[in-house]
Structure formats: C-alpha cells, structure tokens
Design an enzyme around this catalytic site. Structure first.
Site, PDB file in Angstrom:
ATOM      1  N   CYS A  75       0.870  -1.180   0.000  1.00  0.00           N
ATOM      2  CA  CYS A  75       0.000   0.000   0.000  1.00  0.00           C
ATOM      3  C   CYS A  75       0.904   1.227   0.000  1.00  0.00           C
ATOM      4  O   CYS A  75       1.706   1.405   0.930  1.00  0.00           O
ATOM      5  CB  CYS A  75      -0.866  -0.044   1.266  1.00  0.00           C
ATOM      6  N   CYS A 187      -1.100   3.705  -6.627  1.00  0.00           N
ATOM      7  CA  CYS A 187      -1.915   3.145  -5.541  1.00  0.00           C
ATOM      8  C   CYS A 187      -2.151   1.704  -5.964  1.00  0.00           C
ATOM      9  O   CYS A 187      -2.449   1.437  -7.139  1.00  0.00           O
ATOM     10  CB  CYS A 187      -3.238   3.892  -5.417  1.00  0.00           C
TER      11      CYS A 187
HETATM   12  N1  DGL Z   1      -4.027   0.681  -1.850  1.00  0.00           N
HETATM   13  C1  DGL Z   1      -3.632   1.881  -1.245  1.00  0.00           C
HETATM   14  C2  DGL Z   1      -2.379   2.503  -1.867  1.00  0.00           C
HETATM   15  O1  DGL Z   1      -1.599   1.825  -2.498  1.00  0.00           O
HETATM   16  C3  DGL Z   1      -4.579   2.936  -0.823  1.00  0.00           C
HETATM   17  C4  DGL Z   1      -6.019   2.922  -1.002  1.00  0.00           C
HETATM   18  C5  DGL Z   1      -6.722   3.654   0.127  1.00  0.00           C
HETATM   19  O2  DGL Z   1      -6.968   3.020   1.144  1.00  0.00           O
HETATM   20  O3  DGL Z   1      -7.005   4.863  -0.018  1.00  0.00           O
HETATM   21  O4  DGL Z   1      -2.125   3.663  -1.712  1.00  0.00           O
END
Ligand code: DGL
Length: 258
Positions: A75, A187
């Site tokens: 993430c 993301c």
């Molecule tokens: N999957 C997450 C990232 O790579 C973020 C998504 C979220 O929870 O806003 O930033």
C-alpha cells in the site's frame, strides 16, 4: 521451525495489495503468503497521517505475532505513513514498502510528461515530494490525487460505466490538453482498473505499476537474508480481511490475474 517455512505477510488498506501479491506469487511460487486487507477501515488515502500510521502499526503487529518471515506493505499510502516506524520496530525480518514507480517512467525517454495517480495522502506526503524532487529535472510530473477511485475496486468494479466516467473526469483534462507519455499507477488498487485507464489514454501512453519492482525487491531481500524457500510444492495463499465478505473478492482478483 525453520524460518524459511514461515509465510510472507502482505498488508493493504483493502484488496488493492493483491496487485502486488500476484507479482510475488508469479516470481516466488514456492512461498506461502498471508494477505491481510483492512477493508473495514478503507479508504486510508483520505485519512490523516496519524490515523493511517496507527492502523498500519496495529495490523503489522498482529501479522508479526502470527510468525512471518517478511512483511510487505503493499500500500503506497501506508508505506508513506509508517514504513520508517515499521523498519525500526521489526529489525529481525525484511520489511518492504511500495512507492509510485516514477523512476522507470521518468527515465523512459528524454523529459517525458508523466501523470502519477495516487491517493490524496500519498501525493501530499514528504516521501512523495522527495521522490518528485529526485526526478524534477528529468520529467514533467503531474501528481493526480484520485479520491473515490479505490472504492470501485473494493466493490469488485473495474470497468463499468461509472468507473470509466470517474477515470475520465480525473484524466481527461490532462489527456486532452497536452501530450502525456506515461501514467504511473501509484496506488495498489489502480492496476485493477488498468484496462480502463488504457482505453482512455490510448496505446501510445505507457503505464507503470510498482508491483513487479516490489516483488523483485522482496526476492532480493529474502535471498540476501537466506530466507528464500527452495523449490517444491507450490505455496499457499491465505486471505484475511477486517471485512470477511471481501475474502471471496480477494480470491477472485488473485485468480483473475495469475
Ligand atoms: N491501496 C492503497 C495505496 O496503495 C490505498 C487505497 C486507500 O486506502 O485509499 O495507496
């Protein structure tokens, strides 16, 4: 128990980190994986730094306590908020984070124009500004916060009319006013909407995703620590989620991309 036989933990705010997990499974098929998504608290990208750090530290602690040989923060948002703390707490296992794949995009041609799609927190934080500073003289970088986009992926929606319309609202102002050479999916939820991004951007735009590089970094760190599992039976993937109804979607997203 031989440490090599312990699973590798993956953490994300939801199901997005499966786009990183799939790259690891392809590269390191003999490992066992434990994936935890915090869908009950998603999205992280619109929370405060302090909230994200607290949630990430709490979940990382739970994963560590189960016995793992490496921790991947799949993430970008949680990495910006907590990777330094995690590395100073868990000094006995490799802790790997992810950041937007700006480097390969910025270096792909002389002075390209690059859009970096990411969460509001990622584009606001120091980690991203440091990265931008690094490539400022090599590329024209357009940071594009995409609030609302990850929620579609959390619902298993990747290219219906509303997804296309959300992406179009975000991208069209740039795609129509200048030549864009590359889009970075900063993301881990966004690789699941890559076909929709491709439809809008056209085939001449290159799309970069940090998942493959993160999987290679995981392999490098396991190798250097003598933790790589030898060849044998294919490993297992176990999904856990703070919203148990997301497990089925998690399995589907992984199977669809292997
Ligand atoms: N999957 C997450 C990232 O790579 C973020 C998504 C979220 O929870 O806003 O930033």
């Amino acid at each position: 128990m031989d440490k090599k036989n312990l699973p590798i933990a993956f953490f994300d705010s939801g199901v997005g980190g499966i786009s990183v997990l799939r790259e690891a499974v392809k590269l390191l098929p003999y490992e066992d994986y434990l994936f935890f998504g915090d869908s009950a608290n998603a999205p992280y990208g619109t929370k405060t730094l302090q909230e994200i750090r607290q949630l990430t530290l709490t979940h990382a602690h739970r994963l560590y306590e189960t016995g793992i040989k490496a921790l991947v923060i799949a993430c970008n948002t949680a990495t910006s908020a907590a990777i330094n703390d995690l590395r100073s707490i868990y000094t006995d296992i490799p802790v790997i984070g992810i950041e937007p794949a700006l480097k390969p995009a910025a270096l792909m041609s002389p002075h390209p124009t690059v859009i970096v799609m990411a969460t509001p927190l990622t584009v606001r934080e120091k980690k991203f500004h440091d990265l931008l500073g690094h490539y400022a003289d090599k590329a024209d970088v357009i940071p594009l916060a995409c609030p609302g986009l990850m929620e579609f992926v959390e619902q298993g929606r990747t290219d219906d009319a509303e997804v296309i319309s959300c992406l179009s609202d975000l991208l069209s102002p740039y795609l129509s006013s200048r030549t864009v050479d590359a889009i970075v999916l900063g993301c881990t939820h966004y690789p699941f909407v890559e076909p929709a991004v491709r439809k809008l951007a056209g085939n001449h735009v290159r799309i970069f995703d940090g998942g493959p590089g993160t999987a290679r970094e995981l392999r490098r760190r396991l190798t250097e620590n003598g933790l790589l599992h030898g060849c044998g039976n294919p490993g297992t993937v176990t999904f856990k989620n703070s919203l148990p109804e997301k497990i089925e979607l998690s399995e589907r997203l992984l199977q669809a991309s292997l």
